[in-house]
Design a protein around this motif. Sequence first.
Motif, PDB file in Angstrom:
ATOM      1  N   ASN A 122       0.777  -1.292  -0.135  1.00  0.00           N
ATOM      2  CA  ASN A 122       0.208  -0.031  -0.061  1.00  0.00           C
ATOM      3  C   ASN A 122       0.894   1.302  -0.150  1.00  0.00           C
ATOM      4  O   ASN A 122       1.532   1.666   0.923  1.00  0.00           O
ATOM      5  CB  ASN A 122      -1.011  -0.158   1.297  1.00  0.00           C
ATOM      6  N   GLN A 123       0.956   1.943  -1.016  1.00  0.00           N
ATOM      7  CA  GLN A 123       1.702   3.030  -1.202  1.00  0.00           C
ATOM      8  C   GLN A 123       1.013   4.342  -0.864  1.00  0.00           C
ATOM      9  O   GLN A 123       1.424   5.480  -0.735  1.00  0.00           O
ATOM     10  CB  GLN A 123       2.313   3.284  -2.602  1.00  0.00           C
ATOM     11  N   ASP A 124      -0.429   4.280  -0.488  1.00  0.00           N
ATOM     12  CA  ASP A 124      -1.326   5.362  -0.243  1.00  0.00           C
ATOM     13  C   ASP A 124      -1.166   5.711   1.240  1.00  0.00           C
ATOM     14  O   ASP A 124      -0.848   5.094   2.220  1.00  0.00           O
ATOM     15  CB  ASP A 124      -2.539   4.946  -0.551  1.00  0.00           C
ATOM     16  N   THR A 125      -0.887   7.125   1.349  1.00  0.00           N
ATOM     17  CA  THR A 125      -0.754   7.485   2.767  1.00  0.00           C
ATOM     18  C   THR A 125      -2.084   8.303   3.126  1.00  0.00           C
ATOM     19  O   THR A 125      -2.068   8.881   4.285  1.00  0.00           O
ATOM     20  CB  THR A 125       0.510   8.492   2.816  1.00  0.00           C
ATOM     21  N   GLY A 126      -2.986   8.470   2.384  1.00  0.00           N
ATOM     22  CA  GLY A 126      -4.094   9.168   2.703  1.00  0.00           C
ATOM     23  C   GLY A 126      -5.247   8.588   3.416  1.00  0.00           C
ATOM     24  O   GLY A 126      -4.990   7.716   4.177  1.00  0.00           O
ATOM     25  N   GLU A 154       9.138  -7.384  -3.286  1.00  0.00           N
ATOM     26  CA  GLU A 154       8.480  -8.479  -2.161  1.00  0.00           C
ATOM     27  C   GLU A 154       7.443  -8.968  -2.490  1.00  0.00           C
ATOM     28  O   GLU A 154       7.122 -10.332  -2.571  1.00  0.00           O
ATOM     29  CB  GLU A 154       8.660  -7.823  -0.755  1.00  0.00           C
ATOM     30  N   LEU A 155       6.251  -8.253  -2.966  1.00  0.00           N
ATOM     31  CA  LEU A 155       5.185  -8.965  -3.298  1.00  0.00           C
ATOM     32  C   LEU A 155       5.167  -9.844  -4.395  1.00  0.00           C
ATOM     33  O   LEU A 155       4.469 -10.997  -4.323  1.00  0.00           O
ATOM     34  CB  LEU A 155       4.172  -7.673  -3.897  1.00  0.00           C
ATOM     35  N   LYS A 156       5.791  -9.718  -5.521  1.00  0.00           N
ATOM     36  CA  LYS A 156       6.017 -10.522  -6.342  1.00  0.00           C
ATOM     37  C   LYS A 156       6.879 -11.902  -6.119  1.00  0.00           C
ATOM     38  O   LYS A 156       6.464 -13.036  -6.513  1.00  0.00           O
ATOM     39  CB  LYS A 156       6.427  -9.973  -7.752  1.00  0.00           C
ATOM     40  N   ASN A 157       7.712 -11.620  -5.419  1.00  0.00           N
ATOM     41  CA  ASN A 157       8.528 -12.804  -4.724  1.00  0.00           C
ATOM     42  C   ASN A 157       7.784 -13.695  -4.073  1.00  0.00           C
ATOM     43  O   ASN A 157       7.787 -14.827  -4.110  1.00  0.00           O
ATOM     44  CB  ASN A 157       9.789 -12.075  -4.007  1.00  0.00           C
ATOM     45  N   ARG A 158       7.042 -13.175  -2.973  1.00  0.00           N
ATOM     46  CA  ARG A 158       6.225 -13.943  -2.083  1.00  0.00           C
ATOM     47  C   ARG A 158       5.050 -14.979  -3.222  1.00  0.00           C
ATOM     48  O   ARG A 158       4.703 -15.866  -2.679  1.00  0.00           O
ATOM     49  CB  ARG A 158       5.403 -13.186  -1.306  1.00  0.00           C
ATOM     50  N   ILE A 159       4.570 -14.211  -4.336  1.00  0.00           N
ATOM     51  CA  ILE A 159       3.939 -14.862  -5.205  1.00  0.00           C
ATOM     52  C   ILE A 159       4.321 -15.990  -5.648  1.00  0.00           C
ATOM     53  O   ILE A 159       3.905 -17.186  -5.890  1.00  0.00           O
ATOM     54  CB  ILE A 159       3.115 -14.154  -5.945  1.00  0.00           C
ATOM     55  N   GLN A 160       5.678 -15.691  -6.200  1.00  0.00           N
ATOM     56  CA  GLN A 160       6.346 -16.731  -6.880  1.00  0.00           C
ATOM     57  C   GLN A 160       6.760 -17.988  -5.885  1.00  0.00           C
ATOM     58  O   GLN A 160       6.600 -19.116  -6.187  1.00  0.00           O
ATOM     59  CB  GLN A 160       7.681 -16.160  -7.407  1.00  0.00           C
ATOM     60  N   ALA A 161       6.957 -17.648  -4.465  1.00  0.00           N
ATOM     61  CA  ALA A 161       7.222 -18.408  -3.839  1.00  0.00           C
ATOM     62  C   ALA A 161       6.010 -19.323  -3.019  1.00  0.00           C
ATOM     63  O   ALA A 161       6.249 -20.144  -2.291  1.00  0.00           O
ATOM     64  CB  ALA A 161       8.036 -17.923  -2.530  1.00  0.00           C
ATOM     65  N   ARG A 162       4.895 -18.916  -3.823  1.00  0.00           N
ATOM     66  CA  ARG A 162       3.725 -19.516  -3.428  1.00  0.00           C
ATOM     67  C   ARG A 162       3.332 -19.303  -1.770  1.00  0.00           C
ATOM     68  O   ARG A 162       2.574 -20.064  -1.280  1.00  0.00           O
ATOM     69  CB  ARG A 162       3.483 -21.011  -3.406  1.00  0.00           C
ATOM     70  N   GLU A 163       3.954 -18.289  -1.336  1.00  0.00           N
ATOM     71  CA  GLU A 163       3.462 -17.944  -0.076  1.00  0.00           C
ATOM     72  C   GLU A 163       2.140 -17.051   0.293  1.00  0.00           C
ATOM     73  O   GLU A 163       1.744 -17.208   1.380  1.00  0.00           O
ATOM     74  CB  GLU A 163       4.668 -17.001   0.682  1.00  0.00           C
ATOM     75  N   VAL A 164       1.845 -16.532  -0.854  1.00  0.00           N
ATOM     76  CA  VAL A 164       0.766 -15.967  -0.827  1.00  0.00           C
ATOM     77  C   VAL A 164      -0.299 -16.308  -2.283  1.00  0.00           C
ATOM     78  O   VAL A 164       0.805 -16.748  -2.940  1.00  0.00           O
ATOM     79  CB  VAL A 164       0.524 -14.339  -0.991  1.00  0.00           C
ATOM     80  N   ASP A 165      -1.474 -16.123  -2.414  1.00  0.00           N
ATOM     81  CA  ASP A 165      -1.971 -16.332  -3.495  1.00  0.00           C
ATOM     82  C   ASP A 165      -2.384 -15.254  -4.542  1.00  0.00           C
ATOM     83  O   ASP A 165      -2.560 -15.735  -5.551  1.00  0.00           O
ATOM     84  CB  ASP A 165      -3.695 -16.990  -3.162  1.00  0.00           C
ATOM     85  N   GLY A 166      -2.006 -14.174  -4.110  1.00  0.00           N
ATOM     86  CA  GLY A 166      -1.882 -12.894  -4.931  1.00  0.00           C
ATOM     87  C   GLY A 166      -1.545 -11.668  -4.318  1.00  0.00           C
ATOM     88  O   GLY A 166      -1.328 -11.522  -2.912  1.00  0.00           O
ATOM     89  N   GLY A 167      -1.306 -10.671  -5.048  1.00  0.00           N
ATOM     90  CA  GLY A 167      -0.826  -9.489  -4.373  1.00  0.00           C
ATOM     91  C   GLY A 167      -1.454  -8.199  -5.047  1.00  0.00           C
ATOM     92  O   GLY A 167      -2.155  -8.272  -6.221  1.00  0.00           O
ATOM     93  N   LEU A 168      -1.719  -7.206  -4.049  1.00  0.00           N
ATOM     94  CA  LEU A 168      -2.469  -5.910  -4.403  1.00  0.00           C
ATOM     95  C   LEU A 168      -1.429  -4.692  -4.196  1.00  0.00           C
ATOM     96  O   LEU A 168      -0.971  -4.792  -3.151  1.00  0.00           O
ATOM     97  CB  LEU A 168      -3.486  -5.729  -3.344  1.00  0.00           C
ATOM     98  N   ILE A 169      -1.615  -4.165  -5.133  1.00  0.00           N
ATOM     99  CA  ILE A 169      -0.682  -2.916  -4.906  1.00  0.00           C
ATOM    100  C   ILE A 169      -1.579  -1.606  -5.529  1.00  0.00           C
ATOM    101  O   ILE A 169      -2.315  -1.455  -6.138  1.00  0.00           O
ATOM    102  CB  ILE A 169       0.238  -2.796  -6.285  1.00  0.00           C
ATOM    103  N   TRP A 192      -6.305  -0.025  -8.589  1.00  0.00           N
ATOM    104  CA  TRP A 192      -5.203  -0.512  -8.033  1.00  0.00           C
ATOM    105  C   TRP A 192      -4.863  -1.687  -8.853  1.00  0.00           C
ATOM    106  O   TRP A 192      -5.375  -1.822  -9.944  1.00  0.00           O
ATOM    107  CB  TRP A 192      -6.001  -1.174  -6.662  1.00  0.00           C
ATOM    108  N   THR A 193      -3.581  -2.197  -8.483  1.00  0.00           N
ATOM    109  CA  THR A 193      -3.168  -3.243  -9.373  1.00  0.00           C
ATOM    110  C   THR A 193      -3.107  -4.482  -8.692  1.00  0.00           C
ATOM    111  O   THR A 193      -2.809  -4.617  -7.556  1.00  0.00           O
ATOM    112  CB  THR A 193      -1.757  -3.023  -9.922  1.00  0.00           C
ATOM    113  N   TYR A 194      -3.763  -5.542  -9.367  1.00  0.00           N
ATOM    114  CA  TYR A 194      -3.830  -6.934  -8.771  1.00  0.00           C
ATOM    115  C   TYR A 194      -2.832  -7.656  -9.562  1.00  0.00           C
ATOM    116  O   TYR A 194      -2.970  -7.934 -10.863  1.00  0.00           O
ATOM    117  CB  TYR A 194      -5.049  -7.437  -8.833  1.00  0.00           C
TER     118      TYR A 194
END
Lengths: 311, 390
Positions: free
Chosen positions: B60-64, B93-108, B125-127
């Motif tokens: 989450n890059q948003d600070t609002g 990091e998000l992409k690495n975790r997906i590749q490592a199958r630690e998570v099922d998807g990522g949200l930017i 947003w980017t999924y």
Amino acid sequence: MSFVELKQVLKRYDTKVTVNHLSLKIEKGEVFGLLGPNGAGKSTTIHMLTGLLPYDQGEILIDGRSVHKHTIDIKKKIGLVPQDLAIYETLTARENVTFFGRLYGLSGKLLRERVDEALDFVGLKDRAGDKPGAYSGGMKRRLNIACAIMHHPELIIMDEPTVGIDPQSRNHIMESIRKLNAMGSTIIYTSHYMEEVEAISTRVGIMDHGQLIACGTKEELLEQLGRDEKMFITVDTLRDSVLVELRRHPHILSVEVLGNELEMLLKPTDTVFQDILFILSSHQIKPISFKREEPNLETLFLSLTGRTLRD
Amino acid sequence: MRNILHVMKLELLQISRMRSVLLILFVLPLLLIFVLGSALSSQFSANEYTPEQVKLAVYNQDTGMMKSILQQFFQSTKTQEILSVTNVDSEMELKNRIQAREVDGGLIIPATFSTEIMGGHTADWTYVAGPTTSKNDMVRMMLQAFTDQTTQTQAAAIVLGVNGTPINSSSQKAESINAVKIGKLQDNLYEASSFQYYSCTMLIMFLLFGGMSSAISLLRERENKTLQRMIAAPVAVSHVILGKLLGATIQSIIQGALIIGFTGLVYGVDWGENLLGVGLTVFFTVIASISLAAVLAGILKSSKAVESIYSTIVFIMTFLSGGMIVFVGGELESVGKFTLNYWANGSVFRFMMGVDVNTAWHLLFVLMGIAGVLLLLAIRFARRVGSIYE
């Protein structure tokens, strides 16, 4: 008292009069031929006679009873052979006749006997177990008749029963009509085939525009026609102008063209033949052959209606 | 009276001779029930289905203002039933975790997310999709629902003139965002099996088709001139029509009994214990169907016109009433109330399942009312069929 009597019968469809104060008497045991061009009112008359259609004015009596007041009782006395094939294609011939027999109150042994008798009468007993789909056009027509006669009706109304069939079946039907008549049924018969009507009818009525314009035995009608005669002249060529002039002649009743042949109905006078020759020569038309014909019902029909029966 | 019976027998005899009609009326419904019941059985499974929890990495890059609202949304109880969120510090990091199958998807979440939402604009947003399609779809749906609702709320606040006091950060607001709704087909179907459901809807649909065959038969009598011959006999026109409709009624009742009996014995469909209710519904559906057919036969001139119009009506009614695809609420279900099938299906179905029987009787009474009105109309219009002049 006549068996069938129409008194000043009127039938309208909206504003159009289809049967116009028609009066007619038919005696018991007659074969009455009803002729008329298409739209003359024959079918409407038949439908009123059979109680299928109410009439607006006048009265129709069958065996002295009003069709309007005693419709159901009168219907028991009538057998209608409709113009169209009114049979069930999914039922066998025997089942067809049996069904309609039941509607006339027949049941049990009597019904079975009458069904056999009717099928035998029309020559279909051997094919009684077949469905109409396996029949020829003539056989279907005969089945159409069997469905109308199994209850021994006193009055049989046949509306063009020989349309579109082979000569053999036609002869069979004509012979059947004679037999039915000999067995005591009164028959009203309509046809487009003049020779059939001439051959079997004891009396003939000619309808046009909803009215009976002539009625009587063949001889009476021809008497009515007088000495009008038909003449056929084959010519080398034809022009419209000559037809116009021929039709203007007071003693030429009608002129029809069949290729290079002129068919004319004439009032025979001393001069009419000479007049025809003169008209032809004045148009440079050369007659090749002549033929005169004795007057018949066809001639009479043409004379009265201005149309041939098949028009 | 005897003539009514003769005509009725003729009708039954004719139907029994027409193989195509027999196939359509008696075999096709059984076949359709089998096909639909088998093909859609998984949708009707009575087992509870709880979606597997999805592991989601969020950068989450948003600070609002939206950052905390989104946080609350992820932490709400309903969301946590579906999503397990892990915050990450970078896209890599998000992409690495997906590749490592630690998570099922990522949200930017972009830095402009709050600004866009507060401006009443559509926020992007980017999924980053993971390997499992169904999990990706589920996350996308939830996130889409969240952004749609927040955007709409903010847009409404702007339009209503309360700019400056938009979506606040109270947890109540985030909780109230209804992005998660878990339901199943069975919520509307009282744990029915697909065979039970389609036996019911196909029974009603084919009973309605039975009515069509009676209308066609009536008009064919006129077209083939056999009606003329029948009424040239000492028979009242009303007896001919009554005999034919009675024949069609008996044929439909046999058809209904066959569908119920066959599906019960062969497909194992449980028609419940309230067979009286089922039987009455079948009977009044037949009356309504035959009456509708008689009305159409009186209005329309040819059997072909009846065939096309009636079959279209039956298909539309069956579809709108959920007879082919089950509707879970919504406008189509409301529209379905204007169909015969809705009342008949609803009644048979509740009697069959032995639940909500009071509603079943209520639906049946409405069906009786409809059948009564159609019968009156049939009496008014059917006489026209008796005219030999088209």
